[in-house]
Each structure stands twice: as C-alpha cells, then as structure tokens.
Write a protein that holds these residues in place. Sequence first.
Motif, PDB file in Angstrom:
ATOM      1  N   VAL A 218       0.849  -1.195   0.000  1.00  0.00           N
ATOM      2  CA  VAL A 218       0.000   0.000   0.000  1.00  0.00           C
ATOM      3  C   VAL A 218       0.887   1.248   0.000  1.00  0.00           C
ATOM      4  N   LYS A 219       1.979   1.188   0.768  1.00  0.00           N
ATOM      5  CA  LYS A 219       2.901   2.327   0.828  1.00  0.00           C
ATOM      6  C   LYS A 219       3.542   2.578  -0.534  1.00  0.00           C
TER       7      LYS A 219
ATOM      8  N   PRO B  85      -1.753   8.233   2.621  1.00  0.00           N
ATOM      9  CA  PRO B  85      -2.434   7.028   3.118  1.00  0.00           C
ATOM     10  C   PRO B  85      -3.931   7.216   3.352  1.00  0.00           C
TER      11      PRO B  85
ATOM     12  N   ARG C  82      -6.166  -7.034  -0.721  1.00  0.00           N
ATOM     13  CA  ARG C  82      -5.132  -6.546   0.202  1.00  0.00           C
ATOM     14  C   ARG C  82      -4.873  -7.647   1.209  1.00  0.00           C
TER      15      ARG C  82
ATOM     16  N   SER D 168      -6.439   4.369   1.345  1.00  0.00           N
ATOM     17  CA  SER D 168      -7.273   3.353   1.996  1.00  0.00           C
ATOM     18  C   SER D 168      -8.677   3.266   1.393  1.00  0.00           C
TER      19      SER D 168
ATOM     20  N   LYS E 190     -10.221   0.178  -0.839  1.00  0.00           N
ATOM     21  CA  LYS E 190     -11.436  -0.497  -0.374  1.00  0.00           C
ATOM     22  C   LYS E 190     -12.469  -0.588  -1.488  1.00  0.00           C
TER      23      LYS E 190
END
Length: 147
Positions: free
Chosen positions: A57-58, A68, A86, A72, A76
């Motif tokens: 994710v980073k 961030p 994920r 997110s 989603k």
Amino acid sequence: MTETTDLLALDRQVCFALSVASRSVIALYRPLLQPMGLTHPQYLAMLALWEREPLSVKELGELLQLDPGTMSPLLKRLEALGYVRRERSSKDERALAVTLTPEGRALRAQAEKIPPAIVARLGMSLDELQRLHESLTRVIAAARGAL
C-alpha cells in the motif's frame, strides 16, 4: 497597467492553465472508465498494479503520490469491485500487499482501449502529447524541488 503586462491576469497564470487542463482531460476519461466502474484515481492505481504488482500500500501510494488517507478508501472500493486484494505481505507482515484478482487482471484488456481513445478525443499528435508529458514532468520536479 495593460492586460499584457498584468502579472495577475488570470489567463497568464500557470496554475490556472494546469487546473483547467487537468479537469478537462480527466473529464474525457470519465465516460471511458464508467463501464469499468472506475474513477480516474482508481484507474491510475490499476495502471500501477498492471505494471508491477504486487505492491505494498505504501509503494502504491508513493507511485501515485497519494497520502495514506486517500489510498485506503480508494483500495477499499477497488476491493469491493473485485479487482484487487489486500493481504499481509509474505515479506513483511506489517505491510499490506495489493494484488490483482483474476477480474482485475482481465480488466486490462478493456483498459487498453482507453489511451488511443483519449488521444483521438484530444486531437493532438503523439509527439505533441509526449512533449507535453515531458514538460509537465519537469514542472512537477521543479515544484517539488521548491518545497
């Protein structure tokens, strides 16, 4: 002060031209992305994943230059669409790895039609668009260097 020397004239502002250009080009993408169920930021995430999944994710946030808090909800929604998963990284349990689902991989074939459609809608040559891309990349680097 004449219009040609007014440093505050709206039509002379680089920020204004960039803002209008960005909104206008992204608007061209909307009808092409809608059948895929994607927003433009989600499309950019999918482009990054089609190019080099899995990504943490980073890493994905860094590639897309998104914080961030933005990543997110974006991920989603892509997960809810069934395009990504994920999962805890096998390399580092603290990190979340983003991978494409089979549906997400299959979506790439549909997405391959988007760049030529955008070029056609803009009515600009590939050379002209490449020069614009190079100029914008220099603007981004200069702006980041000035921060």
